[in-house]
Every structure is written in structure tokens, then in C-alpha cells.
Design an enzyme around this catalytic site. Structure first.
Site, mmCIF file in Angstrom:
data_model
loop_
_atom_site.group_PDB
_atom_site.id
_atom_site.type_symbol
_atom_site.label_atom_id
_atom_site.label_comp_id
_atom_site.label_asym_id
_atom_site.label_seq_id
_atom_site.Cartn_x
_atom_site.Cartn_y
_atom_site.Cartn_z
ATOM 1 N N CYS A 62 0.817 -1.213 0.000
ATOM 2 C CA CYS A 62 0.000 0.000 0.000
ATOM 3 C C CYS A 62 0.851 1.264 0.000
ATOM 4 O O CYS A 62 0.390 2.320 -0.407
ATOM 5 C CB CYS A 62 -0.917 0.021 1.230
ATOM 6 S SG CYS A 62 -2.294 -1.122 1.141
ATOM 7 N N ARG A 64 4.231 1.396 -1.190
ATOM 8 C CA ARG A 64 5.427 1.392 -2.028
ATOM 9 C C ARG A 64 5.292 0.421 -3.199
ATOM 10 O O ARG A 64 4.559 -0.580 -3.130
ATOM 11 C CB ARG A 64 6.654 1.010 -1.197
ATOM 12 C CG ARG A 64 6.657 -0.406 -0.653
ATOM 13 C CD ARG A 64 7.773 -0.619 0.359
ATOM 14 N NE ARG A 64 7.503 0.114 1.590
ATOM 15 C CZ ARG A 64 8.106 1.236 1.950
ATOM 16 N NH1 ARG A 64 9.049 1.756 1.198
ATOM 17 N NH2 ARG A 64 7.784 1.839 3.075
ATOM 18 N N SER A 121 8.188 2.630 7.069
ATOM 19 C CA SER A 121 6.742 2.497 6.979
ATOM 20 C C SER A 121 6.055 3.761 7.475
ATOM 21 O O SER A 121 6.638 4.553 8.229
ATOM 22 C CB SER A 121 6.259 1.303 7.813
ATOM 23 O OG SER A 121 6.766 0.092 7.303
ATOM 24 N N ALA A 204 -5.548 -10.056 4.145
ATOM 25 C CA ALA A 204 -4.700 -10.159 5.327
ATOM 26 C C ALA A 204 -5.016 -9.071 6.345
ATOM 27 O O ALA A 204 -5.007 -9.322 7.551
ATOM 28 C CB ALA A 204 -3.228 -10.097 4.923
ATOM 29 N N TYR A 205 -5.297 -7.846 5.868
ATOM 30 C CA TYR A 205 -5.643 -6.777 6.799
ATOM 31 C C TYR A 205 -6.941 -7.118 7.544
ATOM 32 O O TYR A 205 -7.066 -6.880 8.744
ATOM 33 C CB TYR A 205 -5.788 -5.453 6.059
ATOM 34 C CG TYR A 205 -4.824 -4.389 6.520
ATOM 35 C CD1 TYR A 205 -4.018 -4.555 7.640
ATOM 36 C CD2 TYR A 205 -4.714 -3.189 5.814
ATOM 37 C CE1 TYR A 205 -3.135 -3.580 8.042
ATOM 38 C CE2 TYR A 205 -3.836 -2.197 6.214
ATOM 39 C CZ TYR A 205 -3.043 -2.402 7.340
ATOM 40 O OH TYR A 205 -2.173 -1.422 7.737
ATOM 41 N N ALA A 206 -7.917 -7.641 6.831
ATOM 42 C CA ALA A 206 -9.166 -8.037 7.477
ATOM 43 C C ALA A 206 -8.911 -9.139 8.501
ATOM 44 O O ALA A 206 -9.462 -9.125 9.609
ATOM 45 C CB ALA A 206 -10.170 -8.504 6.424
#
Length: 480
Positions: A62, A64, A121, A204-206
Site C-alpha cells: 500500500c 510502495r 513504513s 490479510a488486513y481483514a
């Protein structure tokens, strides 16, 4: 030679990154196609015998888009990657050249190691980026796109990033970005144990978000996804799945919406009419929100840029310690490159010595077979002892940066030429000092990278048409 191209949140708006990374899941394959079909430069009527690139690893998240290369030729290799990004993103090459930066040598290793350790990050020190870089590397390995040099680069990076995470309390100390987002949500709406939460997406974020919400004891967690994977995801996570027709009602009941599918707009302003106070964590680069949602009076939106955690005065010593570990990793990588330059010399010497020993043992077997075995064992032991000292000396000289002197002396003494692919294709005196924008890396007289040739279009056109039908993956944290 080690080369990299990058576009990151550090110098680009997230909207620009969104455009650059669209279709990036196809980028490794398109690079392969273009690299194999690289046309000759205008000044070169006969194309080179080898393609510009020996290997490549694409890291797309998200925050880079970065491509790490083992390149035979710097400018041709950069050109291949720029044209590949143009093909997958749909942007013009002149736009790519203005957005991307290129570098070569040790500065590339330093950047990768800082990225892997979470030092670059948005949320300083966040933990999931190391896993995302590792996944990108593993995919490149499986596709046959890596080389010995790239293997060294990434494996050393993983080792030293782990040291940063375990030895330095930098930033959020390895926590995930979604955990930091939920911390911010708790500051705004209160303890999440009483919250009604809707999760958009099944990536994966969820998964990280649901796990964290369950750990915090959220009152109710429901999940929706336009991909059709919500039911299976909900069963695995022990939460509820909702259908599209239930979305409006669930939004009216939700206190918190975790929007992280990364599949593009799925939440429109009309869905939020009469919802009451609602907090939305918009965590995917390809936002799920229609832009007008941010202007609704009862809705508050936090996105990736709102989660930036800068180092304060108390964190500076830990940050300095982390960078010292990274510098050690870069030195280790440099030494490994030097070792690889010396290893062919030692291998050549061993082959020469072994060949002489084999010939002598063969003679003994013909003339005195009864004692040949004993003599051979003695000869092998003597040769192992003789070889130990030059081997150790060679590695020590490589570590001290004197590999060139060793290789030259080796050729003088033994008459064995190991020049060619084992020598660097470009010396440090001709390397750029740091990162340069792509449109400034093309030397005078080199074919312009600002115009896609008909040859290049023909190579990727049919393949991209096939790949365009493949649905994009859902958001995966920094690595959407």
C-alpha cells in the site's frame, strides 16, 4: 550488479501510488516477457547476447512499489522495468519516469533493509512489512526470477530486520498497522469491547483486524466482501458474514467500519444516510470509500496518512541503534558479494589441484595398485591442509575489500583467468551516489525510455489482455 527502482509514500501521494500499483500482481511476469524480448538499442544493430536482467523481485504494498534487480546492464534493465510498470498500470512512460527513482549498489541494500525492518513504513516499526517482503521474495524464487546475489540480499535483510525487531524498541515495536489503527479507534469511540464493528474485505488486513477485535472483546464483528469469500472467512474467524442486501442495515448499526478490501469503491454516500456517528478506518490503498463519504457530517474517516507515528525524543536512541544494525547488515552483504568474487578463484584452484592429484593417483593405480588407496588418502589429506591457508586468506582479503588484488595475484601466480561474469560490470566510481529520478538516469545518446516501442507493445499486449481478467487481491496491510 544490484539495481532497484522505487516509488514510495515518502515522496509520492498515496493516490499516485494507487495508480502505479494497479496491476502490479502481473508485473513480475511482464518484466520476464520484456526482458526476454529486449530489442537492440538504436546504436546497436546487433542485440546483446544476454538480456538486460538476470533476476528481479517485485515488492508492491500500500505504501510502495519497489523492484530489486540483478542487472547485466543498468540502463537497459531500468528501461525494461519502466516499460513493464507502464504496461501493467496503464500510465504513460513519461509519468513513470517522473514518479520512480533508481539506485544501485550498497544504497539499495540499505534501503531494502530499512524497509524490511519497518523503519520506512508510515507507522514506524510496524511488523507486517517484513512478512510482505518475504512473501514477495518467495514468489520470485518460485517463479525462477531470483539469482544468487538476490538470494544473499534478501536473506541477509531478513536476518538483520529480525535483529532490529528483537533488540530495538523502535516506533510501535513490530506491531501491525491495523493494530495501531484500532488503538486510534479506541481513543475516539471508547473501548472496543462494546463496539459493533463491520469489516469490509477478507484479505490479510481483514484477518489481522478481526483477530485483534476478537482479542479486544469487541461486542459484535460482522464481515462483508464483494468477492463472495465472506462466508468462508467468517467461519474460519468465528464471526458473522453478511450479504450485500444487509449492508445498509449493518452500517446503521455499526460504531466502527474497518474498510480494507482494496477492491475499489464499494461504500457509497447513500449507504450512510441516517447512520448516526460512525468511524471508518480506511486502510486499503485502493480505497473502498466513495470520496463524498468523507464529507458526510456523521462520518469520520481515518486513512493511512492519519496513522503516521513519528519518532519522538525518547525513540531516537532506539532508532539510532536500529540503523546501526542495518549498517552492519549492509556491510555483511558487501562482504558476501566480495566472497562470491573470490570463490570462483578458489574453485578454479581446487579444480587444478584435484586434476593433478587425480592424474597422479591414476598413475599409481596402474603401477602399484596395492598401495594406491593408502597413497590417495594421504595425498587428499595433504591437499586439504595446503588449501586451507589460501582459502582462509582469500576470504579475509575479500572481507577487507581486497578481492581485486587477490584475483589479480591469483592469475599471476597460477595462470588461471577467472575474469568475465565473476567481475563487476560497473565499478563504484561510475555508480550514482544515491537515488535518482528515472528521467535523470538516461545518459545522452541512449534510446529514450519515454516512448514505448512497437516491439514492446507487441510483446505484452496479448498477455495483458489475458491477465486483465484476473481479479485483484484484497488488501494485505502495508502490502495491499
Amino acid at each position: 550488479m544490484l539495481v532497484a527502482l522505487r516509488a514510495t509514500h515518502e515522496h509520492l501521494d498515496l493516490g499516485v501510488l494507487d495508480a502505479l500499483t494497479r496491476g502490479s500482481e502481473h508485473l513480475p511476469h511482464v518484466i520476464e516477457q520484456l526482458n526476454a524480448a529486449q530489442p537492440a538499442a538504436a546504436a546497436e544493430p546487433v542485440p546483446p547476447t544476454e538480456p538486460p536482467l538476470a533476476g528481479w523481485v517485485v515488492v508492491s504494498t500500500c505504501n510502495r512499489l519497489e523492484v530489486y534487480l540483478d542487472a547485466h546492464r543498468f540502463h537497459d534493465g531500468v528501461d525494461v522495468v519502466a516499460r513493464a510498470i507502464a504496461a501493467t498500470s496503464g500510465l504513460r512512460l513519461e509519468q513513470i519516469a517522473l514518479c520512480m527513482e533508481a539506485a544501485m549498489g550498497a544504497v539499495v541494500a540499505e534501503h531494502l533493509y530499512e524497509v524490511t525492518a519497518g523503519l520506512r513504513s508510515i507507522v514506524l516499526g510496524e511488523g507486517e512489512i517484513a512478512g510482505q517482503v518475504r512473501l514477495a521474495f518467495q514468489r520470485a524464487q518460485q517463479a525462477g526470477h531470483t539469482t544468487a546475489m538476490l538470494n544473499d540480499l534478501f536473506q541477509i535483510g531478513f536476518r538483520f530486520a529480525k535483529q532490529v525487531a528483537s533488540q530495538t524498541p523502535v516506533g510501535v515495536a513490530g506491531r501491525s498497522g491495523v493494530a495501531i489503527a484500532l488503538d486510534r479507534a479506541a481513543e475516539i469511540i471508547g473501548p472496543l469491547r462494546d463496539a459493533d464493528v463491520l469489516v469490509i474485505g477478507t484479505g490479510a488486513y481483514a484477518r489481522l483486524g478481526v483477530a485483534d477485535l476478537v482479542r479486544r472483546g469487541a461486542g459484535r464483528v460482522r464481515v462483508h466482501s464483494a468477492s463472495g469469500r465472506a462466508i468462508a472467512f467468517a467461519e474460519r474467524q468465528g464471526v458473522e458474514a453478511i450479504a450485500a442486501e444487509e449492508l445498509g442495515q449493518v452500517l446503521r448499526e455499526a460504531d466502527l467500519v474497518l474498510a480494507c478490501s482494496g477492491r475499489g469503491t464499494s461504500l457509497f454516500p447513500e449507504a450512510f444516510l441516517s447512520v448516526g456517528p460512525t468511524l471508518i478506518l480506511d486502510l486499503a490503498l485502493h480505497s473502498d470509500l466513495h470520496p463524498l463519504v468523507r464529507h458526510l457530517s456523521d462520518v469520520r474517516v481515518l486513512d493511512l496518512t492519519d496513522l503516521t507515528a513519528q519518532a519522538d525524543e525518547h525513540a531516537l536512541p532506539a532508532l539510532a541503534q536500529a540503523r546501526a544494525i542495518i549498517a552492519e547488515g549492509v556491510d555483511h552483504f558487501r562482504s558476501r558479494l566480495e566472497f562470491r568474487r573470490v570463490d570462483p578463484a578458489m574453485a578454479a584452484l581446487r579444480r587444478t589441484v584435484d586434476a593433478a592429484a587425480d592424474a597422479e593417483v591414476a598413475r599409481l593405480r596402474r603401477e602399484n595398485p596395492d598401495t594406491a588407496d593408502d597413497v590417495e588418502r594421504s595425498v587428499r589429506r595433504i591437499l586439504a591442509k595446503v588449501m586451507h591457508s589460501p582459502t582462509a586468506r582469500a576470504r579475509r582479503l575479500a572481507q577487507e575489500g581486497s578481492a581485486d588484488e587477490f584475483v589479480e595475484a591469483f592469475h599471476t601466480i597460477f595462470g588461471i583467468d577467472i575474469s568475465g561474469d565473476d567481475e563487476p560490470t560497473q565499478g563504484p566510481e561510475s555508480q550514482p551516489a544515491g537515488w535518482m529520478r528515472l528521467d535523470r538516469t538516461v545518459p545522452p545518446g541512449h534510446p529514450s525510455m519515454l516512448a514505448v516501442t512497437e516491439h514492446s507493445v507487441a510483446v505484452v499486449e496479448a498477455e495483458l489482455a489475458r491477465l486483465a481478467a484476473v481479479s485483484a487481491p484484497e488488501a494485505t496491510g502495508e502490502g495491499a
